[in-house]
Motif scaffolding. Structure first.
Motif, PDB file in Angstrom:
ATOM      1  N   UNK A   1       0.987  -1.135   0.038  1.00 45.04           N
ATOM      2  CA  UNK A   1       0.036  -0.061  -0.069  1.00 45.04           C
ATOM      3  C   UNK A   1       0.789   1.349  -0.231  1.00 45.04           C
ATOM      4  N   UNK A   2       2.012   1.033   0.117  1.00 41.80           N
ATOM      5  CA  UNK A   2       2.964   2.282  -0.080  1.00 41.80           C
ATOM      6  C   UNK A   2       2.733   3.357   1.109  1.00 41.80           C
ATOM      7  N   UNK A   3       2.384   4.657   0.575  1.00 41.04           N
ATOM      8  CA  UNK A   3       2.389   5.810   1.438  1.00 41.04           C
ATOM      9  C   UNK A   3       0.833   6.375   0.810  1.00 41.04           C
ATOM     10  N   UNK A   4      -0.116   5.580   0.083  1.00 41.85           N
ATOM     11  CA  UNK A   4      -1.147   6.086  -0.527  1.00 41.85           C
ATOM     12  C   UNK A   4      -2.350   5.947   0.257  1.00 41.85           C
ATOM     13  N   UNK A   5      -2.227   5.391   1.436  1.00 45.87           N
ATOM     14  CA  UNK A   5      -3.429   5.505   2.161  1.00 45.87           C
ATOM     15  C   UNK A   5      -3.179   5.069   3.635  1.00 45.87           C
ATOM     16  N   UNK A   6      -2.481   6.282   4.249  1.00 47.42           N
ATOM     17  CA  UNK A   6      -1.718   5.981   5.462  1.00 47.42           C
ATOM     18  C   UNK A   6      -2.992   6.080   6.509  1.00 47.42           C
ATOM     19  N   UNK A   7      -4.151   6.495   6.362  1.00 52.98           N
ATOM     20  CA  UNK A   7      -5.290   6.372   7.246  1.00 52.98           C
ATOM     21  C   UNK A   7      -5.543   4.938   7.512  1.00 52.98           C
TER      22      UNK A   7
ATOM     23  N   UNK B   1      -3.787  -0.703  16.799  1.00 53.29           N
ATOM     24  CA  UNK B   1      -4.983  -1.312  17.263  1.00 53.29           C
ATOM     25  C   UNK B   1      -5.459  -2.244  16.297  1.00 53.29           C
ATOM     26  N   UNK B   2      -4.676  -2.373  15.122  1.00 55.26           N
ATOM     27  CA  UNK B   2      -5.031  -3.577  14.015  1.00 55.26           C
ATOM     28  C   UNK B   2      -3.835  -4.678  14.307  1.00 55.26           C
ATOM     29  N   UNK B   3      -2.749  -4.431  14.996  1.00 57.05           N
ATOM     30  CA  UNK B   3      -1.627  -4.974  14.974  1.00 57.05           C
ATOM     31  C   UNK B   3      -0.937  -5.501  13.616  1.00 57.05           C
ATOM     32  N   UNK B   4      -0.910  -4.408  12.835  1.00 54.84           N
ATOM     33  CA  UNK B   4      -0.228  -4.259  11.532  1.00 54.84           C
ATOM     34  C   UNK B   4       0.764  -3.284  11.536  1.00 54.84           C
ATOM     35  N   UNK B   5       1.778  -3.777  10.757  1.00 54.84           N
ATOM     36  CA  UNK B   5       2.968  -2.756  10.340  1.00 54.84           C
ATOM     37  C   UNK B   5       3.339  -2.832   8.849  1.00 54.84           C
ATOM     38  N   UNK B   6       3.099  -1.605   8.228  1.00 59.27           N
ATOM     39  CA  UNK B   6       3.239  -1.389   6.827  1.00 59.27           C
ATOM     40  C   UNK B   6       4.962  -1.004   6.670  1.00 59.27           C
TER      41      UNK B   6
END
Length: 191
Positions: free
Chosen positions: A129-135, A143-148
């Motif tokens: 997802x790169x930096x295109x939808x950082x929301x 809160x979602x236990x995710x790291x991009x």
């Protein structure tokens, strides 16, 4: 020996500069900067896990192999732009996903977060997802236990796995950080 993570270098991909608002004037400048930041960060005896899209290599896999070899990469989790790569032709392991453990954290590593099994209950490391939808897909979504780990969110530098787990230990529950700089600033302020 440290373990490092990154995704979405997109070596040789001119359109990615505009698509992700990368601060480069040409593909040559981008590729040189990406390689230099890698060499400044990762030592020869370190382990690099790349979560996909090494290059824009949809047909033969030759560019992916060439650039990943320049990174002295150890494991490639294949991304959607690495589809030209036949894993049997690569001189390094190529997988669709893997798991990593460190300091009590379990990570499911994939290129696309949509590919995580519904039964997975640990943290997710992803790119795509790169930096295109950082929301929706920030660097850290506690809160979602995710790291991009898309390169744009890491200032185009691989991230040490032990630095990531230390950061996660310090993150307040529910915290979300757009990129590695925002996480550092917030934690430096003690928030």
């Amino acid at each position: 020996m440290a373990r490092f993570l990154i995704s979405d270098h997109h070596f040789g991909h001119a359109n990615i500069i505009d698509y992700c608002d990368r601060p480069f004037s040409s593909v040559g400048e981008m590729d040189t900067t990406l390689l230099n930041r890698h060499y400044e960060t990762v030592d020869a005896d370190d382990l690099l896990v790349h979560l996909g899209d090494v290059a824009m290599d949809m047909s033969t896999g030759e560019d992916t192999i060439a650039y990943f070899s320049q990174l002295d990469g150890d494991l490639l989790v294949r991304g959607n732009h690495d589809v030209g790569l036949n894993p049997e032709d690569a001189p390094f392991p190529v997988v669709d996903h893997c798991t990593l453990s460190h300091d009590g954290y379990e990570f499911y590593c994939t290129h696309r977060p949509a590919d995580v099994p519904e039964t997975w209950d640990g943290w997710v490391l992803h790119g795509h997802h790169h930096n295109n939808d950082t929301e929706t897909f920030p660097f850290v979504a506690h809160d979602r236990r995710r790291v991009n780990v898309s390169s744009e969110l890491l200032d185009f530098r691989p991230l040490r796995l032990d630095a990531l787990t230390a950061l996660l230990d310090e993150c307040p529950d529910g915290s979300r950080f757009r990129d590695v700089d925002a996480a550092s600033e917030c934690l430096d302020r003690g928030e």
